[in-house]
Design an enzyme around this catalytic site. Structure first.
Site, PDB file in Angstrom:
ATOM      1  N   ASP A   1     -15.463 -35.061  46.717  1.00 55.53           N
ATOM      2  CA  ASP A   1     -14.617 -36.013  47.446  1.00 55.53           C
ATOM      3  C   ASP A   1     -15.424 -36.671  48.571  1.00 55.53           C
ATOM      4  O   ASP A   1     -14.953 -36.793  49.693  1.00 55.53           O
ATOM      5  CB  ASP A   1     -13.385 -35.306  48.016  1.00 55.53           C
ATOM      6  CG  ASP A   1     -12.407 -36.281  48.662  1.00 55.53           C
ATOM      7  OD1 ASP A   1     -12.507 -37.488  48.385  1.00 55.53           O
ATOM      8  OD2 ASP A   1     -11.551 -35.827  49.456  1.00 55.53           O
TER       9      ASP A   1
ATOM     10  N   ASP B   1     -13.196 -43.044  46.536  1.00 54.11           N
ATOM     11  CA  ASP B   1     -12.295 -42.058  47.141  1.00 54.11           C
ATOM     12  C   ASP B   1     -10.952 -42.081  46.447  1.00 54.11           C
ATOM     13  O   ASP B   1     -10.060 -42.793  46.866  1.00 54.11           O
ATOM     14  CB  ASP B   1     -12.146 -42.386  48.636  1.00 54.11           C
ATOM     15  CG  ASP B   1     -11.380 -41.341  49.401  1.00 54.11           C
ATOM     16  OD1 ASP B   1     -11.264 -40.207  48.908  1.00 54.11           O
ATOM     17  OD2 ASP B   1     -10.872 -41.652  50.494  1.00 54.11           O
TER      18      ASP B   1
ATOM     19  N   HIS C   1     -11.258 -45.926  52.466  1.00 51.99           N
ATOM     20  CA  HIS C   1      -9.905 -46.357  52.835  1.00 51.99           C
ATOM     21  C   HIS C   1      -9.794 -47.863  53.079  1.00 51.99           C
ATOM     22  O   HIS C   1      -8.878 -48.318  53.769  1.00 51.99           O
ATOM     23  CB  HIS C   1      -9.410 -45.616  54.087  1.00 51.99           C
ATOM     24  CG  HIS C   1      -9.286 -44.141  53.907  1.00 51.99           C
ATOM     25  ND1 HIS C   1      -8.919 -43.298  54.940  1.00 51.99           N
ATOM     26  CD2 HIS C   1      -9.485 -43.347  52.824  1.00 51.99           C
ATOM     27  CE1 HIS C   1      -8.894 -42.043  54.500  1.00 51.99           C
ATOM     28  NE2 HIS C   1      -9.232 -42.055  53.222  1.00 51.99           N
TER      29      HIS C   1
ATOM     30  N   GLU D   1      -3.816 -35.860  48.131  1.00 50.19           N
ATOM     31  CA  GLU D   1      -4.738 -35.411  49.170  1.00 50.19           C
ATOM     32  C   GLU D   1      -4.680 -36.325  50.377  1.00 50.19           C
ATOM     33  O   GLU D   1      -4.771 -35.868  51.519  1.00 50.19           O
ATOM     34  CB  GLU D   1      -6.167 -35.355  48.623  1.00 50.19           C
ATOM     35  CG  GLU D   1      -7.187 -34.750  49.576  1.00 50.19           C
ATOM     36  CD  GLU D   1      -7.839 -35.759  50.527  1.00 50.19           C
ATOM     37  OE1 GLU D   1      -8.518 -35.329  51.463  1.00 50.19           O
ATOM     38  OE2 GLU D   1      -7.655 -36.981  50.312  1.00 50.19           O
ATOM     39  N   GLU D   2      -4.528 -37.624  50.144  1.00 46.39           N
ATOM     40  CA  GLU D   2      -4.683 -38.596  51.215  1.00 46.39           C
ATOM     41  C   GLU D   2      -3.611 -38.492  52.295  1.00 46.39           C
ATOM     42  O   GLU D   2      -3.910 -38.633  53.473  1.00 46.39           O
ATOM     43  CB  GLU D   2      -4.699 -40.023  50.647  1.00 46.39           C
ATOM     44  CG  GLU D   2      -5.923 -40.357  49.805  1.00 46.39           C
ATOM     45  CD  GLU D   2      -7.202 -40.429  50.614  1.00 46.39           C
ATOM     46  OE1 GLU D   2      -7.189 -40.116  51.810  1.00 46.39           O
ATOM     47  OE2 GLU D   2      -8.233 -40.800  50.030  1.00 46.39           O
TER      48      GLU D   2
ATOM     49  N   HIS E   1      -9.370 -35.579  43.947  1.00 46.82           N
ATOM     50  CA  HIS E   1      -7.965 -35.987  44.076  1.00 46.82           C
ATOM     51  C   HIS E   1      -7.711 -37.320  43.388  1.00 46.82           C
ATOM     52  O   HIS E   1      -8.462 -38.275  43.538  1.00 46.82           O
ATOM     53  CB  HIS E   1      -7.505 -35.997  45.535  1.00 46.82           C
ATOM     54  CG  HIS E   1      -8.182 -36.979  46.436  1.00 46.82           C
ATOM     55  ND1 HIS E   1      -7.760 -38.289  46.564  1.00 46.82           N
ATOM     56  CD2 HIS E   1      -9.228 -36.842  47.284  1.00 46.82           C
ATOM     57  CE1 HIS E   1      -8.522 -38.914  47.452  1.00 46.82           C
ATOM     58  NE2 HIS E   1      -9.427 -38.062  47.901  1.00 46.82           N
TER      59      HIS E   1
END
Length: 470
Positions: free
Chosen positions: A358, A296, A428, A330-331, A284
């Site tokens: 991922d 990520d 994140h 995606e997130e 993503h």
């Protein structure tokens, strides 16, 4: 009888020689793939640009748009048969000015602590929120306190990731419901806000954001939600034990706008034998905004692009059409993955295999597969080809969020599984940056993905109506 025995021996020996020849051919091909990635790779340079020139790529942001334009341009440079953008509407949420929080233990006695708004959260009022805190160990714990003890307070979710689980994704799954549904559930008891312990196995001062949902909570009943660093969570918890009446203050300025148009970025090498059968490899393109999204999922995107580049460089002409798909959103919505699957269904496209990266750009350990026993047995038979590269873990289980919507009982889904022990140090958080990615580990992952795509393309899957001939 003697002649029959000799004939059987001859046939058996012939089959063994043929199998040995095929194995040697595959072994040589994998060696060429790894050499190309490690000696002449592009993935690290691509990631450098995505991370350092563009940065965090939150859905709907200018940076996400720049990433779409950059990766489309780079895929066109590879000389693929097709490169196009697939429109998809995505949510637009912005963080605004930096968040601010402190713990108040008495008049004028405050300790500043690090927080960040959860993705999709509403803002606090302009003056912030200050209230007493009630600590809980999970969603199910709310009922033990009830509205009488929760109303008017800030709920502090403090169930940590389970450190004794070797699979860190299992540990993450054991507590992420607090982040995703914490505000929705706490609001039912009259809470005025929530603070969630960061999903992180390391003790540090970095709060980790992530998606959250209000479900069907009316807009006027939605409460602000933030993550607190693990050090901050430990300090808050220990201080609460000494002074249960302390107050917590936090202010955040996030905002949700109307949906905006973005794109999945798609490139294709058309199959030489089965052009209407598709294999997908992807990651993503969007990321959270605190870091630059290197692990990520910038890593997964550039590894997926590298699969097609390696095939072009080696002049390998796949039997099936192979697509790289860089999914958007995606997130905080999975809009890109759902859009790709719905378009494929609308066009009646036959997908036989999809692989997603991922889980970070760390040293590859193997793959997980969402498939039936027959396909898994065939894939397991290829393990000896991967052993020289220390790829040893082939397991049945999950695959990836973006390729999940393709699941139809026939398509084989797979996920690259790197070493996961450091992943949630960065996940994140502001530490998900380019300097946290090791060039060699990233390139090994790209080669490992390319090797699996090659083998599936060559031998096909057991679900294909027309079995691929060697």
């Amino acid at each position: 009888m003697k002649k029959l025995t000799v004939l059987l021996i001859t046939i058996t020996f012939g089959l063994q020689l043929q199998a040995q020849k095929v194995n040697q051919e595959d072994s040589l091909m994998l060696r060429n793939i790894y050499d190309m990635s490690l000696l002449n790779g592009k993935s690290y340079d691509w990631l450098d640009y995505l991370s350092n020139e563009i940065g965090g790529r939150l859905s709907g942001s200018i940076q996400a748009e720049q990433a779409v334009n950059y990766t489309e341009s780079e895929l066109k440079e590879l000389g693929l048969d097709k490169v196009w953008l697939q429109p998809v509407m995505v949510p637009k949420w912005t963080r605004g000015l930096p968040e601010y929080a402190y713990i108040e233990t008495g008049p004028g006695k405050t300790t500043i602590t690090n927080i960040c708004a959860l993705g999709g959260s509403v803002p606090t009022p302009d003056g912030g929120i200050k209230a007493q805190v009630i600590e809980v160990q999970g969603l199910e714990d709310l009922a033990n306190y009830g509205r009488d003890q929760i109303e008017g307070k800030i709920v502090f979710y403090n169930r940590p990731m389970q450190a004794d689980l070797i699979n860190t994704f299992e540990a993450y799954g054991g507590c992420v419901d607090q982040r995703y549904a914490g505000a929705m559930e706490a609001a039912k008891y009259g809470a005025v806000g929530i603070i969630v312990r960061s999903m992180n196995l390391r003790n540090d001062d970095l709060p980790h954001t992530g998606a959250m949902s209000y479900g069907d909570t009316p807009p006027d009943q939605r409460i602000p939600a933030a993550a607190i660093s693990t050090n901050g969570a430990d300090f808050l918890s220990s201080t609460l034990k000494i002074l249960p009446t302390l107050k917590f203050y936090f202010k955040q300025n996030c905002r949700t706008f109307d949906d905006v148009q973005s794109y999945n970025v798609i490139g294709e090498i058309t199959g030489s034998t089965y052009p209407d059968k598709y294999m997908v490899v992807g990651g993503h393109l969007d990321s959270w905004d605190l870091g630059d999204g290197s692990h990520d999922d910038g890593a997964g995107c550039v590894q997926s692009m590298e699969v097609l580049r390696i095939f072009k460089e080696l002049n390998y002409k796949p039997k099936h059409s192979i697509r790289v798909v860089l999914f958007m959103n995606e997130e905080n919505g999975l809009r890109g993955g759902r859009k790709y699957a719905s378009e494929a269904k609308l066009k009646n496209e036959e997908h036989i295999f999809a692989l997603e990266s991922d889980a970070g750009g760390f040293t590859p350990r193997g793959f997980s597969f969402d498939t039936d026993a027959e396909n898994f047995a065939q894939i397991e038979s290829w393990k000896p080809l991967f052993e020289p590269y220390y790829i040893h873990s082939f397991t049945k289980g999950g695959s990836g969020a973006d390729i999940g919507p393709l699941k139809d009982g026939k398509v084989v889904l797979a996920g690259l599984r790197p070493d996961s022990q450091r992943y949630f140090d960065h996940h994140h958080a502001a530490s998900d940056t380019f300097d946290a990615v090791n060039k060699r580990e990233l390139e090994l992952g790209a080669a490992t993905m390319t090797s699996l795509i090659y083998l599936v393309d060559k031998y096909g899957t057991t679900n294909e109506v027309t079995k691929v001939k060697n």
